[in-house]
Design an enzyme around this catalytic site. Structure first.
Site, PDB file in Angstrom:
ATOM      1  N   CYS A 107      -1.983   9.358   2.266  1.00 38.24           N
ATOM      2  CA  CYS A 107      -1.684   8.794   0.939  1.00 38.24           C
ATOM      3  C   CYS A 107      -2.756   9.158  -0.070  1.00 38.24           C
ATOM      4  O   CYS A 107      -2.481   9.239  -1.258  1.00 38.24           O
ATOM      5  CB  CYS A 107      -1.543   7.288   1.042  1.00 38.24           C
ATOM      6  SG  CYS A 107      -2.985   6.519   1.806  1.00 38.24           S
TER       7      CYS A 107
ATOM      8  N   GLU B 164       0.887  -1.171   0.000  1.00 39.15           N
ATOM      9  CA  GLU B 164       0.000   0.000   0.000  1.00 39.15           C
ATOM     10  C   GLU B 164       0.920   1.215   0.000  1.00 39.15           C
ATOM     11  O   GLU B 164       1.417   1.631   1.050  1.00 39.15           O
ATOM     12  CB  GLU B 164      -0.901  -0.010   1.238  1.00 39.15           C
ATOM     13  CG  GLU B 164      -1.913  -1.156   1.269  1.00 39.15           C
ATOM     14  CD  GLU B 164      -3.065  -0.976   0.282  1.00 39.15           C
ATOM     15  OE1 GLU B 164      -3.305   0.161  -0.162  1.00 39.15           O
ATOM     16  OE2 GLU B 164      -3.714  -1.986  -0.038  1.00 39.15           O
TER      17      GLU B 164
HETATM   18  P1  NAD Z   1       8.177   4.473   5.263  1.00 37.86           P
HETATM   19  O1  NAD Z   1       8.256   3.615   4.049  1.00 37.86           O
HETATM   20  O2  NAD Z   1       9.327   5.305   5.615  1.00 37.86           O
HETATM   21  O3  NAD Z   1       7.862   3.590   6.568  1.00 37.86           O
HETATM   22  C1  NAD Z   1       6.858   2.613   6.600  1.00 37.86           C
HETATM   23  C2  NAD Z   1       7.250   1.502   7.559  1.00 37.86           C
HETATM   24  O4  NAD Z   1       8.450   0.898   7.102  1.00 37.86           O
HETATM   25  C3  NAD Z   1       7.498   1.947   8.991  1.00 37.86           C
HETATM   26  O5  NAD Z   1       6.909   1.019   9.858  1.00 37.86           O
HETATM   27  C4  NAD Z   1       9.012   1.918   9.120  1.00 37.86           C
HETATM   28  O6  NAD Z   1       9.458   1.601  10.411  1.00 37.86           O
HETATM   29  C5  NAD Z   1       9.420   0.836   8.152  1.00 37.86           C
HETATM   30  N1  NAD Z   1      10.755   1.084   7.578  1.00 37.86           N
HETATM   31  C6  NAD Z   1      11.364   2.286   7.389  1.00 37.86           C
HETATM   32  N2  NAD Z   1      12.571   2.108   6.808  1.00 37.86           N
HETATM   33  C7  NAD Z   1      12.714   0.778   6.627  1.00 37.86           C
HETATM   34  C8  NAD Z   1      13.760  -0.029   6.082  1.00 37.86           C
HETATM   35  N3  NAD Z   1      14.878   0.514   5.621  1.00 37.86           N
HETATM   36  N4  NAD Z   1      13.585  -1.352   6.066  1.00 37.86           N
HETATM   37  C9  NAD Z   1      12.461  -1.925   6.533  1.00 37.86           C
HETATM   38  N5  NAD Z   1      11.440  -1.213   7.069  1.00 37.86           N
HETATM   39  C10 NAD Z   1      11.561   0.122   7.112  1.00 37.86           C
HETATM   40  O7  NAD Z   1       6.862   5.318   5.012  1.00 37.86           O
HETATM   41  P2  NAD Z   1       6.171   6.389   5.943  1.00 37.86           P
HETATM   42  O8  NAD Z   1       7.024   7.598   6.038  1.00 37.86           O
HETATM   43  O9  NAD Z   1       5.710   5.754   7.202  1.00 37.86           O
HETATM   44  O10 NAD Z   1       4.869   6.720   5.105  1.00 37.86           O
HETATM   45  C11 NAD Z   1       4.854   7.609   4.051  1.00 37.86           C
HETATM   46  C12 NAD Z   1       4.560   6.930   2.754  1.00 37.86           C
HETATM   47  O11 NAD Z   1       3.580   5.915   2.919  1.00 37.86           O
HETATM   48  C13 NAD Z   1       3.981   7.870   1.737  1.00 37.86           C
HETATM   49  O12 NAD Z   1       4.526   7.608   0.474  1.00 37.86           O
HETATM   50  C14 NAD Z   1       2.501   7.549   1.756  1.00 37.86           C
HETATM   51  O13 NAD Z   1       1.811   7.900   0.585  1.00 37.86           O
HETATM   52  C15 NAD Z   1       2.528   6.085   1.986  1.00 37.86           C
HETATM   53  N6  NAD Z   1       1.277   5.655   2.600  1.00 37.86           N
HETATM   54  C16 NAD Z   1       0.461   4.843   1.902  1.00 37.86           C
HETATM   55  C17 NAD Z   1      -0.755   4.463   2.445  1.00 37.86           C
HETATM   56  C18 NAD Z   1      -1.708   3.569   1.710  1.00 37.86           C
HETATM   57  O14 NAD Z   1      -2.657   3.113   2.334  1.00 37.86           O
HETATM   58  N7  NAD Z   1      -1.514   3.300   0.433  1.00 37.86           N
HETATM   59  C19 NAD Z   1      -1.100   4.911   3.709  1.00 37.86           C
HETATM   60  C20 NAD Z   1      -0.222   5.729   4.401  1.00 37.86           C
HETATM   61  C21 NAD Z   1       0.971   6.090   3.839  1.00 37.86           C
END
Ligand code: NAD
Length: 488
Positions: free
Chosen positions: A246, A208
């Protein structure tokens, strides 16, 4: 520690406990009790992490989750039941069904912007489908993460469901383990890491992700329609976690001649909704942390982008607050138009004709959500058939998120897989095909040695029902022309 936790989960799953309807129901009820009992604590944690107003907290997280849980509890028996499948008439005395089965032990990694909603919405699907699950909330919303780890777990069977806190490092340690499904919400960058990790065990994944969600605003003639449009745009940008969503509107596309009217109304309604000093009104969330604050500040640093700001733009770094901001025609190659904004900056891009928006959208990565404000049926039809996006909503925004009957998920760069309502249950299930055949009937022409006659009979049986087949076999009907004749 992690090893032991994961062993617990696998043992629970293998014992068959999580597959029982009673276990699933008790966990769903536990989740609902947590949301009811801890409503104030959840609101407080969301306020602490994101400055999210209580009404937003209920509208987008607590309320939608309770609604989903009520649906899951009401539908659980039906979702779990096998469904009869129709078979070709030729399969005499055969029955078939589709049996949903849990996948096993699943991992859910979630994001910080809706830290309760995006953690529990997939968990509801995982539990309803009978899986054991690990939930890894985001470290960037620490109050919510800690509430889930300390309080939610007291409502659930901790041998079957675990909350594991941590950031990138812990997340990667989890990804090294073997899972039966990984459900990830977050950025495309981390999505790639998740997918690479999943390759090792051929683990199915749902991603997602995000991206830039456009809102196309056609020239509307009735003043009511325009005002409603403007109010919906403002809430879908500034009033949904300050645009850190998002499916928030990322930018607006509008005809040149209509732009000034739209801008004038947006300004008016920002003032009506958030007052003269939006920061004081405490109805707009704050930016999650310093890193994201600087990222947003940098989006406006470019001289040409700065010049395009026609409203707002003030920033309070100490309180992580950014005023609702409107930009008109920033350069399309600037970061504000090439990267996901994820904040309260709203670029408005002007076009010669509203139909040009189709090409504009198609030249860019496929959005998670597309919004089109128009009464023009031809434009609506063209938007559906000529563009690709996770969803398209006409004359509103965000609403699709709350609909349990619609699949929620992206396409292309905005991700793949879907959930919400029954789709969540399906996402965490394997749909097993079950066929039951009787020994009573058998057709000799299914078996070698092969002859032309057997080929013809096979072709006939694929093209006729019982009666047709019987008539052909009795020589009372000629096989149709497409049945091969000749020698073998
Ligand atoms: P992110 O990808 O930085 O983090 C998401 C998750 O991944 C967190 O739990 C984090 O701890 C983990 N993570 C971070 N770095 C990692 C790594 N190197 N290896 C493994 N896991 C890791 O994203 P974010 O900042 O939490 O969210 C923002 C993004 O998410 C935006 O692009 C937004 O559009 C998207 N988003 C999508 C939805 C949806 O439902 N489609 C909902 C919310 C956010």
């Amino acid at each position: 520690m992690m090893e032991r936790d994961l062993n617990d989960l696998r043992e629970s799953y293998e014992s068959g406990k999580t597959k029982e309807a009673s276990w699933r129901e008790s966990q769903l009820k536990g989740l609902r009790r947590f949301l009811m009992d801890k409503q104030q604590d959840i609101m407080q944690a969301l306020m602490q992490d994101l400055g999210k107003h209580q009404i937003e907290a209920f509208r987008d997280e607590i309320g939608t989750l309770i609604k989903t849980l009520n649906l899951a509890l009401k539908s659980l028996k039906d979702w779990m039941s096998s469904k009869k499948a129709a078979l070709p008439q030729l399969a005499l005395l055969t029955s078939a069904e589709i049996v949903p089965q849990p996948l096993g032990v699943v991992l859910i990694i979630s994001s910080w912007n809706f830290p309760i909603g995006l953690s529990l919405e997939p968990l509801i699907g995982a539990v309803a489908a009978g899986n054991a699950a690990v939930l890894k909330p985001s470290e960037l919303s620490p109050a919510c993460s800690s509430l889930l780890a300390s309080s939610l777990t007291t409502y659930l069977d901790n041998k079957g469901i675990k909350v594991m806190e941590g950031g990138a490092e812990e997340s990667q340690q989890l990804l090294e383990q073997r899972w039966d499904k990984i459900f990830f919400t977050g950025s495309a960058r981390v999505g790639r890491i998740v997918m690479s990790a999943a390759v090792k065990h051929l683990t199915p994944v749902t991603l997602e992700l995000g991206g830039k969600c456009p809102a196309v605003v056609d020239s509307l003639s009735s003043s009511w329609d325009i005002e409603v449009t403007v109010k919906r745009i403002i809430v879908a940008k500034y009033g949904t976690c300050a645009g850190q969503a998002c499916i928030a509107i990322d930018y607006v596309l509008v005809e040149k001649g209509y732009c000034s009217k739209l801008v004038q109304l947006i300004k008016l309604y920002i003032n009506k909704m958030f007052g003269d000093n939006p920061q004081k009104s405490k109805t707009i969330s704050r930016i999650v942390n310093k890193h994201h604050f600087s990222r947003l500040k940098n989006l406006l640093a470019d001289e040409k982008v700065k010049e395009s700001v026609i409203y707002g733009g003030s920033m309070d770094q100490d309180n992580l607050f950014i005023e609702p901001t409107i930009l008109v025609d920033p350069p399309l190659e600037a970061a504000v138009m090439s990267e996901e904004i994820f904040g309260p900056l709203l670029p408005i891009i002007t076009l010669e004709k509203i139909e040009d928006s189709i090409k504009f959208i198609n030249c860019r990565p496929k959005p998670l959500a597309l919004y089109v404000f128009t009464k023009n049926q031809t434009l609506q039809r063209r938007m559906i058939s000529e563009t690709s996006s996770g969803s398209v909503t006409f004359n509103d925004a965000i609403l699709q998120y709350a609909a349990d009957t619609l699949p929620f998920g992206g396409v292309g760069e905005s991700g793949f897989g879907m959930y919400h309502g029954k789709f969540s249950f399906d996402t965490f299930s394997h749909h097993k095909a079950v066929v039951r055949r009787s020994f009573l009937t058998d057709f000799w022409y299914r078996y070698p040695p092969w002859t032309l006659n057997k080929l013809q009979l096979l072709q006939v049986s694929y093209n006729y029902d019982y009666l047709g087949l019987l008539l052909v076999l009795l020589g009372l009907k000629r096989p149709s022309k497409h049945v091969i004749s000749g020698h073998m």
